[in-house]
Design a protein around this motif. Sequence first.
Motif, PDB file in Angstrom:
ATOM      1  N   ASP A   1      -1.006  -6.188   1.231  1.00 33.63           N
ATOM      2  CA  ASP A   1      -0.365  -6.969   2.672  1.00 33.63           C
ATOM      3  C   ASP A   1       0.500  -6.216   3.277  1.00 33.63           C
ATOM      4  OD1 ASP A   1      -1.118  -9.538   1.136  1.00 33.63           O
ATOM      5  OD2 ASP A   1       0.238  -8.697  -0.590  1.00 33.63           O
ATOM      6  N   ILE A   2       1.058  -4.992   2.942  1.00 31.08           N
ATOM      7  CA  ILE A   2       2.106  -4.417   3.769  1.00 31.08           C
ATOM      8  C   ILE A   2       1.911  -2.917   3.418  1.00 31.08           C
ATOM      9  CG2 ILE A   2       4.631  -3.711   4.094  1.00 31.08           C
ATOM     10  CD1 ILE A   2       5.228  -6.372   2.757  1.00 31.08           C
ATOM     11  N   ILE A   3       2.037  -2.024   4.591  1.00 30.83           N
ATOM     12  CA  ILE A   3       1.999  -0.702   4.553  1.00 30.83           C
ATOM     13  C   ILE A   3       3.609  -0.079   5.130  1.00 30.83           C
ATOM     14  CG2 ILE A   3       1.308   1.544   5.346  1.00 30.83           C
ATOM     15  CD1 ILE A   3      -1.630   0.422   5.266  1.00 30.83           C
ATOM     16  N   ALA A   4       4.256   0.726   4.415  1.00 30.66           N
ATOM     17  CA  ALA A   4       5.485   1.233   4.972  1.00 30.66           C
ATOM     18  C   ALA A   4       5.194   2.536   5.467  1.00 30.66           C
ATOM     19  CB  ALA A   4       6.481   1.022   3.858  1.00 30.66           C
ATOM     20  N   GLY A   5       5.518   2.671   6.738  1.00 31.75           N
ATOM     21  CA  GLY A   5       5.473   4.404   6.954  1.00 31.75           C
ATOM     22  C   GLY A   5       5.735   4.423   8.573  1.00 31.75           C
ATOM     23  N   PRO A   6       5.508   5.628   9.264  1.00 32.10           N
ATOM     24  CA  PRO A   6       5.772   5.826  10.734  1.00 32.10           C
ATOM     25  C   PRO A   6       4.677   5.352  11.569  1.00 32.10           C
ATOM     26  CG  PRO A   6       4.882   7.908   9.376  1.00 32.10           C
ATOM     27  CD  PRO A   6       5.201   6.938   8.382  1.00 32.10           C
TER      28      PRO A   6
ATOM     29  N   GLY B   1       0.716  -1.070   0.054  1.00 29.67           N
ATOM     30  CA  GLY B   1       0.075   0.020  -0.095  1.00 29.67           C
ATOM     31  C   GLY B   1       1.006   1.252  -0.011  1.00 29.67           C
ATOM     32  N   THR B   2       0.510   2.422  -0.777  1.00 32.89           N
ATOM     33  CA  THR B   2       1.099   3.493  -0.763  1.00 32.89           C
ATOM     34  C   THR B   2       0.259   4.668  -0.710  1.00 32.89           C
ATOM     35  OG1 THR B   2       2.603   4.729  -1.745  1.00 32.89           O
ATOM     36  CG2 THR B   2       1.250   3.876  -3.135  1.00 32.89           C
ATOM     37  N   SER B   3       0.536   5.641  -0.152  1.00 31.87           N
ATOM     38  CA  SER B   3      -0.336   6.942   0.045  1.00 31.87           C
ATOM     39  C   SER B   3       0.727   8.299   0.290  1.00 31.87           C
ATOM     40  CB  SER B   3      -1.277   7.115   1.201  1.00 31.87           C
ATOM     41  OG  SER B   3      -0.412   7.098   2.221  1.00 31.87           O
ATOM     42  N   MET B   4       0.247   9.295   0.195  1.00 34.22           N
ATOM     43  CA  MET B   4       1.038  10.764   0.445  1.00 34.22           C
ATOM     44  C   MET B   4       1.680  10.486   1.725  1.00 34.22           C
ATOM     45  SD  MET B   4      -1.117  13.704  -1.346  1.00 34.22           S
ATOM     46  CE  MET B   4       0.376  14.711  -1.030  1.00 34.22           C
ATOM     47  N   LEU B   5       0.881  10.119   2.782  1.00 35.58           N
ATOM     48  CA  LEU B   5       1.710  10.152   4.225  1.00 35.58           C
ATOM     49  C   LEU B   5       2.457   8.856   4.548  1.00 35.58           C
ATOM     50  CD1 LEU B   5      -1.149  11.997   6.260  1.00 35.58           C
ATOM     51  CD2 LEU B   5       1.009  13.009   4.954  1.00 35.58           C
ATOM     52  N   ASN B   6       2.008   7.969   3.782  1.00 33.21           N
ATOM     53  CA  ASN B   6       2.681   6.462   4.024  1.00 33.21           C
ATOM     54  C   ASN B   6       3.306   5.870   2.646  1.00 33.21           C
ATOM     55  OD1 ASN B   6       1.805   5.665   6.769  1.00 33.21           O
ATOM     56  ND2 ASN B   6       0.058   6.694   5.869  1.00 33.21           N
ATOM     57  N   PRO B   7       4.306   6.527   1.987  1.00 33.57           N
ATOM     58  CA  PRO B   7       4.865   6.430   0.823  1.00 33.57           C
ATOM     59  C   PRO B   7       5.715   5.087   0.944  1.00 33.57           C
ATOM     60  CG  PRO B   7       6.089   8.214   1.528  1.00 33.57           C
ATOM     61  CD  PRO B   7       4.905   7.888   2.338  1.00 33.57           C
ATOM     62  N   CYS B   8       5.456   4.415  -0.312  1.00 32.24           N
ATOM     63  CA  CYS B   8       6.501   2.725  -0.021  1.00 32.24           C
ATOM     64  C   CYS B   8       7.914   3.173  -0.646  1.00 32.24           C
ATOM     65  CB  CYS B   8       5.540   1.829  -0.694  1.00 32.24           C
ATOM     66  SG  CYS B   8       5.395   2.263  -2.689  1.00 32.24           S
TER      67      CYS B   8
END
Length: 300
Positions: A145-150, A95-102
């Motif tokens: 399956d995965i989110i990368a972020g703070p 998964g990717t988003s503006m606040l959680n970019p991959c």
Amino acid sequence: MNEQLKTFVQVAESGSFSKAAEKLFISTTAVMKQMNLLEKQAGVPLFNRTNHGVRLTQAGSAFIKDAEFMLRYYRESLIRMHQAAQANRYMVRVGTSMLNPCKVLIDRWNEVSDQFPQFGINIVPFDDDAHTLPTTLRTLGQSFDIIAGPFLTDRLNDCYQMLALGSCRVCFAVSRHHRLASKKILAVQDLYGEKLAVVNGGESNAIQGICDFLVRNHPRIRIKDIPRLYDLDVFNRCEESNTVMLTLEAWADIHPSLSTIPSDLDFSVPYGLLYPLHPSEEIRQFIEIIREMQQIPTHG
């Protein structure tokens, strides 16, 4: 042999070593060496060389169709091989988003992906909406399956697993029209008399620790608790109200009308991967690969 066949066919089509070299983006000398070697291996001359170029000998004319067939068959074999490899490849949905970019995860994975051809990456966008994000986190494993972020919410820790990879530096964001916007670094005393928005709807221990420190040691800063998760609406409201906001250096480019300024306070929040409580065997293996690497650069 494959390169020699490609060169042979190109020379035959071009009628010239130099023209073939231009088409193949190699030197004329390299073309001649390949053709000399091919003729040596064949045991017969394949070209008649003249001052006006080259043309196929009778043996070369007999060989050209076979050479074209072998090249075509080789290309088709490569396609079939890649198709077979893809059929057995597991696509990890990130998964990717503006606040959680991959990007940090993808950049690191690209460094070692050749060692693990059984995995591919499929990037899936999602919205940074404070109202829908809790559902997104609770249902990890369904859409991706995965989110990368703070790690900014501890109240949902029982909904997923976490793999810490580093940390994100805490900064302050202000409107570009704010009196502090021109500063390169903010001393905590610069915030005296200011209203500071602290977003902690996720009940993050790291954010709460920063807030407690400021309340205890710097009471002249007016803390405004925002009981919601970070999303773009929070950034918009802080810019419109000219309120200083506690933010992350990794989000410096999120809002074009906000300036993100580092502080003399040494605070950070954990950064890493969120993945399902009960991942598939493939995702478990992927996470173990990342765990062993543990060299992903941190923000800040």
